[in-house]
Design an enzyme around this catalytic site. Structure first.
Site, PDB file in Angstrom:
ATOM      1  CD  GLU A  59      -3.023   0.906   2.224  1.00 44.20           C
ATOM      2  OE1 GLU A  59      -4.091   0.458   1.771  1.00 44.20           O
ATOM      3  OE2 GLU A  59      -2.828   1.142   3.435  1.00 44.20           O
ATOM      4  CE  LYS A  61      -2.492   4.184   6.581  1.00 48.35           C
ATOM      5  NZ  LYS A  61      -2.885   3.067   7.469  1.00 48.35           N
ATOM      6  CE  LYS A 122      -7.692   0.671   2.848  1.00 51.22           C
ATOM      7  NZ  LYS A 122      -6.317   0.620   3.382  1.00 51.22           N
ATOM      8  CD  GLU A 171     -11.965  -2.327   5.652  1.00 47.10           C
ATOM      9  OE1 GLU A 171     -10.994  -2.160   4.884  1.00 47.10           O
ATOM     10  OE2 GLU A 171     -12.337  -1.473   6.480  1.00 47.10           O
ATOM     11  CG  ASN A 191      -9.809  -2.921   8.677  1.00 46.61           C
ATOM     12  OD1 ASN A 191      -8.633  -3.081   9.001  1.00 46.61           O
ATOM     13  ND2 ASN A 191     -10.330  -1.722   8.456  1.00 46.61           N
ATOM     14  CD  GLU A 221      -9.104  -4.947   4.111  1.00 51.47           C
ATOM     15  OE1 GLU A 221      -9.144  -3.715   4.317  1.00 51.47           O
ATOM     16  OE2 GLU A 221     -10.081  -5.588   3.699  1.00 51.47           O
ATOM     17  CB  SER A 222      -5.141  -2.972   9.220  1.00 49.43           C
ATOM     18  OG  SER A 222      -5.786  -2.182   8.246  1.00 49.43           O
TER      19      SER A 222
END
Length: 265
Positions: A59, A61, A122, A171, A191, A221-222
């Site tokens: 990603e 970001k 995103k 998500e 997530n 995710e994350s």
């Protein structure tokens, strides 16, 4: 504690209205239609993840609401291409400007730099207008978040995305949201970050994995910071792993991705 997601969605509603004043929705739809007539091919993110030995979605970001600037000088012309060159299966590019320091321009810049991998748009999508924005700037898939959409709204947005050749990563964060998987998105994401508090716990993916449909493409995710966690998540049935801060906070995000992948294989 302030609910960050509520603040973001309130901002998004006003932002979309401003976008529509600058470019009316009819004009945007015409431009997307012209683009599709010129080149209808969109690389499949689902296929890329399902066929990859690592499944890393790297990603781009630059900023987050909880941590502020991560890499304020991060270049969309350099970092996404470096991700591609160093083994990413797909890319995620933040396009929200106010909270994440992103922009649709970064997807465009990445494509112009030579990125051919699938790109996830995103953002916090609440309106069909944003789906058309994603297609126009060169994305391959859009993120839809169960927490900020009614199920009927989510269904309509999935149909809109599919209608213009985009895939959907849906998500979810809680057991209550798992019913959204019935809408048959291209990919189901879990997530690990609570978007209300921004507290992150990777255990969330392990907890909810078993309750997702067996044949779906699963994305965690994350909060993923170690190759060992990726190996464990893969054993739990995940094919995709969205990682941003872990790479972006380093001096060389692409090189950090390369080292991370070498530790997985």
């Amino acid at each position: 504690m302030k609910d960050v997601l509520e603040e973001i969605i309130a901002w998004k509603r006003e932002e979309v209205m401003r976008f529509k004043e600058v470019m009316p929705e009819k004009t945007l739809r015409v431009r997307v239609d012209e683009l599709m007539q010129e080149d209808a091919f969109v690389p499949s993110m689902r296929q890329a993840l399902m066929s990859s030995p690592t499944g890393i979605i790297a990603e781009f970001k630059r900023k987050s609401p909880s941590k502020g600037w991560i890499k304020q000088d991060g270049s969309a012309e350099l970092i996404p291409l470096s991700y591609q060159q160093n083994g990413a299966s797909a890319l995620s590019i933040l396009t929200d400007e106010h909270f994440f320091g992103g922009s649709d321009r970064y997807v465009v810049a990445a494509r112009k730099s030579g990125v051919v991998l699938p790109v996830l748009y995103k953002n916090f999508i609440i309106d069909e207008y944003q789906v058309f924005q994603a297609r126009l700037c060169g994305a391959s898939a859009v993120l839809l978040i169960a927490a900020d959409l009614q199920k009927s709204e989510c269904k309509r947005l999935i149909e809109t995305a599919h209608g213009i050749g985009l895939e959907v990563l849906l998500e979810m964060h809680s057991e209550e949201e798992l019913e959204y998987a019935e809408l048959e998105p291209d990919m189901c994401g879990i997530n690990n970050r609570n978007l209300g508090t921004f507290v992150t716990d990777v255990a969330n993916s392990f907890r909810l994995s078993e309750q997702l449909p067996k044949d779906v493409c699963k994305v965690s995710e994350s909060g993923i910071s170690s190759p060992e966690v990726v190996k464990q998540l893969r054993e739990a049935g995940f094919q995709g792993f969205l990682i941003g801060e872990n790479f972006m906070k380093t001096d060389d995000p692409g090189g950090s991705l390369r080292d991370f992948i070498e530790s997985i294989l």
